[in-house]
Design a protein around this motif. Sequence first.
Motif, PDB file in Angstrom:
ATOM      1  N   PHE A 154      54.074  29.616  27.728  1.00  0.00           N
ATOM      2  CA  PHE A 154      53.666  31.485  28.691  1.00  0.00           C
ATOM      3  C   PHE A 154      54.931  32.295  27.934  1.00  0.00           C
ATOM      4  CE2 PHE A 154      56.978  29.383  31.973  1.00  0.00           C
ATOM      5  CZ  PHE A 154      57.881  30.200  31.757  1.00  0.00           C
ATOM      6  N   GLY A 155      54.699  33.446  28.145  1.00  0.00           N
ATOM      7  CA  GLY A 155      55.554  34.409  27.389  1.00  0.00           C
ATOM      8  C   GLY A 155      54.423  36.142  27.420  1.00  0.00           C
ATOM      9  N   ALA A 156      55.276  36.760  26.891  1.00  0.00           N
ATOM     10  CA  ALA A 156      55.312  38.691  26.879  1.00  0.00           C
ATOM     11  C   ALA A 156      53.747  38.551  26.161  1.00  0.00           C
ATOM     12  CB  ALA A 156      56.069  39.194  26.363  1.00  0.00           C
ATOM     13  N   ASP A 157      52.860  37.492  24.814  1.00  0.00           N
ATOM     14  CA  ASP A 157      52.358  37.844  24.398  1.00  0.00           C
ATOM     15  C   ASP A 157      51.090  36.297  24.177  1.00  0.00           C
ATOM     16  OD1 ASP A 157      52.628  40.242  23.291  1.00  0.00           O
ATOM     17  OD2 ASP A 157      54.408  39.253  22.313  1.00  0.00           O
ATOM     18  N   ASP A 158      50.781  35.149  25.270  1.00  0.00           N
ATOM     19  CA  ASP A 158      50.362  34.955  25.453  1.00  0.00           C
ATOM     20  C   ASP A 158      48.913  35.185  26.081  1.00  0.00           C
ATOM     21  OD1 ASP A 158      49.563  34.354  28.637  1.00  0.00           O
ATOM     22  OD2 ASP A 158      51.675  34.712  28.900  1.00  0.00           O
ATOM     23  N   ARG A 159      47.936  33.941  25.793  1.00  0.00           N
ATOM     24  CA  ARG A 159      46.904  34.228  26.413  1.00  0.00           C
ATOM     25  C   ARG A 159      46.624  33.275  27.290  1.00  0.00           C
ATOM     26  NH1 ARG A 159      44.543  33.041  20.208  1.00  0.00           N
ATOM     27  NH2 ARG A 159      46.205  33.476  18.059  1.00  0.00           N
ATOM     28  N   PHE A 160      46.960  33.125  28.211  1.00  0.00           N
ATOM     29  CA  PHE A 160      46.621  32.471  28.785  1.00  0.00           C
ATOM     30  C   PHE A 160      47.478  33.369  30.749  1.00  0.00           C
ATOM     31  CE2 PHE A 160      47.510  29.077  32.447  1.00  0.00           C
ATOM     32  CZ  PHE A 160      46.206  28.156  32.562  1.00  0.00           C
ATOM     33  N   LEU A 161      48.305  33.607  30.939  1.00  0.00           N
ATOM     34  CA  LEU A 161      48.476  34.042  32.398  1.00  0.00           C
ATOM     35  C   LEU A 161      48.200  35.985  32.208  1.00  0.00           C
ATOM     36  CD1 LEU A 161      51.985  32.989  33.440  1.00  0.00           C
ATOM     37  CD2 LEU A 161      49.761  32.530  33.802  1.00  0.00           C
ATOM     38  N   ASN A 162      48.512  36.729  30.795  1.00  0.00           N
ATOM     39  CA  ASN A 162      47.558  37.726  30.290  1.00  0.00           C
ATOM     40  C   ASN A 162      46.578  38.157  30.729  1.00  0.00           C
ATOM     41  OD1 ASN A 162      50.193  39.595  29.641  1.00  0.00           O
ATOM     42  ND2 ASN A 162      50.447  37.583  28.697  1.00  0.00           N
ATOM     43  N   LEU A 163      45.857  37.254  30.170  1.00  0.00           N
ATOM     44  CA  LEU A 163      44.514  36.844  30.468  1.00  0.00           C
ATOM     45  C   LEU A 163      44.019  37.060  32.029  1.00  0.00           C
ATOM     46  CD1 LEU A 163      41.299  36.516  29.761  1.00  0.00           C
ATOM     47  CD2 LEU A 163      41.258  34.118  29.306  1.00  0.00           C
ATOM     48  N   PHE A 164      44.154  36.028  32.636  1.00  0.00           N
ATOM     49  CA  PHE A 164      43.650  36.222  34.252  1.00  0.00           C
ATOM     50  C   PHE A 164      44.613  37.662  34.876  1.00  0.00           C
ATOM     51  CE2 PHE A 164      44.122  31.518  33.532  1.00  0.00           C
ATOM     52  CZ  PHE A 164      42.475  31.606  33.681  1.00  0.00           C
ATOM     53  N   ALA A 165      45.273  38.049  34.481  1.00  0.00           N
ATOM     54  CA  ALA A 165      45.650  39.790  34.645  1.00  0.00           C
ATOM     55  C   ALA A 165      44.908  40.525  34.206  1.00  0.00           C
ATOM     56  CB  ALA A 165      47.464  40.045  34.053  1.00  0.00           C
ATOM     57  N   ARG A 166      44.538  40.030  33.064  1.00  0.00           N
ATOM     58  CA  ARG A 166      43.829  41.424  33.298  1.00  0.00           C
ATOM     59  C   ARG A 166      42.042  41.512  33.495  1.00  0.00           C
ATOM     60  NH1 ARG A 166      44.298  41.710  25.858  1.00  0.00           N
ATOM     61  NH2 ARG A 166      46.510  42.652  26.359  1.00  0.00           N
ATOM     62  N   LEU A 167      42.066  40.214  33.524  1.00  0.00           N
ATOM     63  CA  LEU A 167      40.132  40.127  34.592  1.00  0.00           C
ATOM     64  C   LEU A 167      40.522  40.564  35.809  1.00  0.00           C
ATOM     65  CD1 LEU A 167      40.310  36.292  33.334  1.00  0.00           C
ATOM     66  CD2 LEU A 167      38.435  37.923  32.943  1.00  0.00           C
ATOM     67  N   GLN A 168      41.860  40.569  36.250  1.00  0.00           N
ATOM     68  CA  GLN A 168      41.773  41.186  37.520  1.00  0.00           C
ATOM     69  C   GLN A 168      41.791  42.125  37.280  1.00  0.00           C
ATOM     70  OE1 GLN A 168      44.020  37.626  40.740  1.00  0.00           O
ATOM     71  NE2 GLN A 168      44.554  36.940  38.459  1.00  0.00           N
ATOM     72  N   ALA A 169      42.580  42.931  36.416  1.00  0.00           N
ATOM     73  CA  ALA A 169      42.537  44.299  36.399  1.00  0.00           C
ATOM     74  C   ALA A 169      40.842  44.756  36.865  1.00  0.00           C
ATOM     75  CB  ALA A 169      42.942  44.690  35.485  1.00  0.00           C
TER      76      ALA A 169
END
Length: 318
Positions: A154-169
Motif C-alpha cells: 500500500f501507498g499513495a499510488d497503489d493499485r489496491f486500496l486506491n482502486l477500491f476507494a475509487r470504485l466506492q465513489a
Amino acid sequence: MKPVLVLGGSGFVGRTLCEQLIHDGDGAARITVPSRRPAHAKALGMLPGLELLPAKSFDEPELVRLLRGKYAVVNLIATLHGSEAAFRQVHVELPRRLARACAIAGVRRVVHVSSLGAATDAPSRYQRSKAEGEAVLRAATNLDLTVLRPSVIFGADDRFLNLFARLQALFPLMPLACADARFQPVWVNDVAQAIVRVLHSPQTIGATYEAVGPKTYSLKELVQRAGAWAGHPRPVLPLPAALGRLQAGLLELLPGEPLMSRDNLDSMAVPNVATGRLPTLEALGIRPTALEAVMPQVLSRRGEPARLDGWRREARRG
C-alpha cells in the motif's frame, strides 16, 4: 553507494526505491533505470545520480549492456494479469535471461522481489510462475541472491486500496468476491527500505524475507476502510464463490487492464500473510508501518477519485 541497475524502476515500488537509494547515497548514488516508456518516467530523471535510459526490450544482449559496470541489479518487474504464457514470459523467462546476462557481465548481486504465496503447488498461475522464477535464479550458481516476498503493498499510488476507494465513489454498493481472503499489507516505503538494507548487507545473501505489515485484515475490512477514509463508505456485499468467479470472468472481457481476474481469485484462496517460517522485515531492523498510519491521510486528500479509465492509463504507465 555502488552502481545499481533497477529493473521496473519506473513503477510503484521502483519510484520509491530510487528515491530511497538516492537519499541513502547522500546524492552520490549511481542508479540506472531502463524504461520502455521514458516519457512517463521523466520525474525519475530529475533525481541526482539517476540515469533514465530508453529500453526497447529486455532481451539478453540488452540486459548485458545494461549490467556492464554495475555492482547489483534489483528486479521489480511483474504482472498481475495475463495468460499462462504471459506470466511465464515476465516471471520466469526474464529471470532466466537476467541470470545468463549477469554471468556474462560479471554481476553477482541480485535482489529479486517475488510475492507472498509463491509456491510450485499454488492455486494461481501468478503464484506458480513467481515460484518458478525464484527457482531459476536460485539455480544460477553465479548469483549472490536475496529474495523478498511482499504481501499486498500500500501507498499513495497503489493499485489496491486506491482502486477500491475509487470504485466506492462511483457505485452505491460494493459486490465483493473472496471477501474473507486474508492479507497482511505492507507499506511501499518499508519494502523499499528493505531492499536498500539488503543491498548493504552481504549476510542476507541466500535468504528469503517475507515483507508484511504488523496486522492482518480480510479483504472486506480493507475495502470498508478504503471507502471510509476516502469519504465514500459503501455497503459491502460478499459474493458466493460461483458468482464471484462469474464477475471476475466478465471483468476480464473489458478493455484495458482488468480490475479483477479469475487468476486473482485463485491467488486469494491462499492467505496472503506471513508463514512464520521465514524472516520478516524485523530481521532487517525495520519496524513495519501500520496501514492506519498512512492511508487515512492519503485517501482523505484525494477528494473525488478519478474515473476508472484514468486509473487504467496510470496502471499501464507503471
